[in-house]
Design a protein around this motif. Structure first.
Motif, PDB file in Angstrom:
ATOM      1  N   LEU A 259     -56.816   5.079   4.944  1.00 53.23           N
ATOM      2  CA  LEU A 259     -56.837   4.682   5.308  1.00 53.23           C
ATOM      3  C   LEU A 259     -54.913   4.475   5.765  1.00 53.23           C
ATOM      4  N   ARG A 260     -54.138   4.275   6.682  1.00 52.56           N
ATOM      5  CA  ARG A 260     -53.171   4.335   6.651  1.00 52.56           C
ATOM      6  C   ARG A 260     -52.859   3.431   7.311  1.00 52.56           C
ATOM      7  N   THR A 261     -51.692   2.377   6.616  1.00 50.29           N
ATOM      8  CA  THR A 261     -50.660   1.251   6.712  1.00 50.29           C
ATOM      9  C   THR A 261     -49.536   1.403   7.764  1.00 50.29           C
ATOM     10  N   VAL A 262     -49.071   0.758   8.612  1.00 52.25           N
ATOM     11  CA  VAL A 262     -48.133   1.123   9.223  1.00 52.25           C
ATOM     12  C   VAL A 262     -47.767  -0.894   9.507  1.00 52.25           C
ATOM     13  N   ASP A 263     -46.237  -1.186   9.658  1.00 49.88           N
ATOM     14  CA  ASP A 263     -45.900  -1.917  10.423  1.00 49.88           C
ATOM     15  C   ASP A 263     -45.619  -1.892  12.464  1.00 49.88           C
ATOM     16  N   GLY A 264     -46.563  -2.567  13.062  1.00 51.15           N
ATOM     17  CA  GLY A 264     -46.123  -2.336  14.260  1.00 51.15           C
ATOM     18  C   GLY A 264     -47.850  -2.004  14.856  1.00 51.15           C
ATOM     19  N   GLU A 265     -48.140  -2.973  15.779  1.00 52.75           N
ATOM     20  CA  GLU A 265     -49.544  -3.148  16.853  1.00 52.75           C
ATOM     21  C   GLU A 265     -49.009  -2.045  17.110  1.00 52.75           C
ATOM     22  N   SER A 266     -47.622  -2.018  17.943  1.00 56.42           N
ATOM     23  CA  SER A 266     -47.692  -0.256  18.967  1.00 56.42           C
ATOM     24  C   SER A 266     -48.105   0.412  18.192  1.00 56.42           C
ATOM     25  N   ARG A 267     -47.555   0.807  17.073  1.00 60.58           N
ATOM     26  CA  ARG A 267     -47.126   2.051  16.403  1.00 60.58           C
ATOM     27  C   ARG A 267     -49.610   2.835  15.990  1.00 60.58           C
ATOM     28  N   ILE A 268     -50.084   1.747  16.223  1.00 61.09           N
ATOM     29  CA  ILE A 268     -51.471   2.012  15.861  1.00 61.09           C
ATOM     30  C   ILE A 268     -51.710   1.862  17.123  1.00 61.09           C
ATOM     31  N   GLY A 269     -51.461   1.384  18.743  1.00 55.35           N
ATOM     32  CA  GLY A 269     -51.658   1.690  19.850  1.00 55.35           C
ATOM     33  C   GLY A 269     -51.691   3.165  20.267  1.00 55.35           C
ATOM     34  N   SER A 270     -50.523   3.982  19.602  1.00 53.76           N
ATOM     35  CA  SER A 270     -50.004   5.306  19.650  1.00 53.76           C
ATOM     36  C   SER A 270     -50.910   5.812  18.886  1.00 53.76           C
ATOM     37  N   TYR A 271     -51.550   5.752  18.188  1.00 54.26           N
ATOM     38  CA  TYR A 271     -52.147   6.308  17.194  1.00 54.26           C
ATOM     39  C   TYR A 271     -54.284   6.764  17.861  1.00 54.26           C
TER      40      TYR A 271
END
Length: 495
Positions: free
Chosen positions: A225-237
């Motif tokens: 499971l990939r974890t990142v800061d920032g919802e924009s990065r999740i949206g792009s993913y």
């Protein structure tokens, strides 16, 4: 005679029973009355003790309130700071501490208002009551919500998952690598989330994994499971922006290789077009020369005529080269476009999943598609019929969307109606939409906010003049008749 003997026997029996210490009816009544009086006396003593303990608790003026929050940027703390910056006549003290300490201080009367995202426990409620405090239903000031999203306009083969199904997808040791493993389409599975410290993921921990707030750990989740800061990065993913960029690079490489493969063909076409243009001009010059000969017209400047004819041939050749360039560009662009279209479906096919807040999903609904959530969690309710819930402000405020938690303000009922408390909560309600943005919370609906106002005797604002007499209806997309079947228990499977 038999009747007389029966009466005498009954009388004798009563005397014997009384003599043996066995109560008669009147004795029982007197005993019940005494027990009731004892209970009433005990209740009066408890009430008096509670009132005494309450009177011994710290007291504050009506225009003063002590507030407890769990973080430096908590909503209630920011609201206090905003009020104080306006030179409010109210006085507030704010202490930052864990929720457990906040409830301890609340029950001890050291604070008046506590912002928390967890309900009060039975033990905490009992301690508050023992001190004569009436800590009833909390005031809800927003919602922490987790929205499970995939790419919009990509068919995963299903629209709804149960809470138990989400746990199967996300849990440590999950062997699910393809959506068809859960009864959906044949698409590879991948997921990206916010850090575990976020309210969104703590909601997943609380609802999906039944973990207390703060005890949801990385060890509870699958390792890939990939974890990142920032919802924009999740949206792009989820939207596959990285895959689209990769496809664009592949298209550029294909364009170059296609042009190279067709180089000889393009060169032959160019020569043909140039030669045809030259022949047309030369043929036209020949016709002009023959016409002059028939007219017996002398050429006064033969050298100049030759230059002009040569220029005409060169111009025709340049025009033919431009046509060849244009045809080559069109052919290469058409081939590149076909290559992109052929590979675009494959690029967008991967079933990437993201978990974001409701405000982020709402702002990007054009590119994100939410999965509906069925509250069945595999813990005793699987016999219930499927009940998929679509995330919307209506379902979140009604607390029918499973992946949502309220953000609460607790306080003693009497202190909640103090001038300081009502002033602060009124500000939170008035500025709710703005205040919740910082914490990525779902705001209260107008109806929910007005219910809080009426409960605390805060004035309900008049609706805008254009809204008088109108009703706003939130439409929820139609729910599927049943989730897709699955071989994995609890994942999109009918009970």
């Amino acid at each position: 005679m038999s009747v007389l003997r029966h009466v005498l026997a009954c009388t004798a029996t009563a005397l014997v029973l009384a003599g043996c210490g066995i109560s008669t009816g009147s004795d029982v009544i007197r005993g019940d009355r005494a027990a009731a009086e004892q209970r009433e006396e005990a209740a009066r003593e408890r009430l008096a003790a509670e009132q005494q303990r309450r009177s011994s608790l710290p007291s504050r003026p009506d225009g003063s309130a002590e507030v407890s929050v769990s973080g430096e940027q908590s909503l209630l703390k920011r609201a206090v700071e905003a009020l104080q910056s306006r030179n409010s006549s109210m006085s507030y003290g704010v202490r930052v501490q864990p929720a457990d300490s906040g409830f301890e201080d609340l029950c001890a009367g050291r604070i008046d208002l506590l912002q928390t995202s967890r309900p009060i426990s039975r033990d905490e409620l009992a301690r508050c009551r023992a001190n004569g405090l009436s800590v009833g239903s909390p005031v809800t000031i927003g919602f922490t919500t987790a929205i499970v999203v995939t790419r919009n306009r990509v068919d995963l083969g299903g629209d709804c998952m149960t809470v138990a199904g989400l746990q199967q997808l996300l849990r440590r040791g999950s062997t699910i690598r393809n959506w068809q493993d859960v009864g959906f389409a044949d698409k590879p599975f991948g997921a990206m989330t916010l850090p575990l410290s976020s309210g969104v993921m703590q909601t997943i921990g609380r609802v999906v994994f039944d973990k207390p707030i703060g005890e949801f750990l990385a060890s509870d989740l699958r390792g890939d499971l990939r974890t990142v800061d920032g919802e924009s990065r999740i949206g792009s993913y989820v939207s596959g922006d990285d895959l689209v960029a990769l496809l664009d690079r592949r298209v550029a490489a294909y364009r170059t290789s296609y042009a190279q493969r067709r180089r000889s063909e393009f060169a032959a076409t160019r020569r043909r077009l140039v030669n045809e243009a030259s022949r047309r001009v030369v043929a036209q010059i020949g016709r002009e020369n023959r016409a002059r000969s028939r007219r017996k017209e002398a050429v006064r400047d033969p050298e100049g005529l030759r230059r002009r004819n040569a220029q005409r041939v060169a111009a025709a050749q340049r025009s033919a080269n431009r046509v060849a360039d244009r045809q080559e560009r069109v052919a290469v662009a058409r081939a590149a476009r076909q290559f992109r279209n052929q590979n675009l479906a494959e690029t967008l096919a991967p079933g990437r999943l993201g978990i974001v807040s409701y405000p982020y999903y709402e702002a990007h609904a054009d590119m994100l598609r939410p999965l509906e959530v069925d509250p069945r969690d595999g813990r005793g309710r699987d016999s219930e019929a499927p009940n998929c819930r679509f995330p919307s402000q209506a379902t979140i405020n009604a607390q029918s969307y499973p992946l949502a938690r309220g953000v609460y303000v607790y306080g003693d009922d009497r202190r909640l109606t103090s001038v300081a408390a009502r002033t602060l909560i009124a500000y939170v309600l008035d500025e709710n939409a703005t205040l919740v943005q910082r914490d990525e919370l779902t705001p209260l609906s107008t109806a929910s906010a007005n219910r809080v106002r009426r409960r605390l005797r805060i004035a309900v604002p008049d609706p805008p003049s254009g809204d008088r007499g109108t009703t706003t209806t939130t439409t929820t997309p139609a729910q599927p008749s049943s989730p897709p079947s699955s071989g994995v228990p609890g994942i999109g499977a009918a009970p």
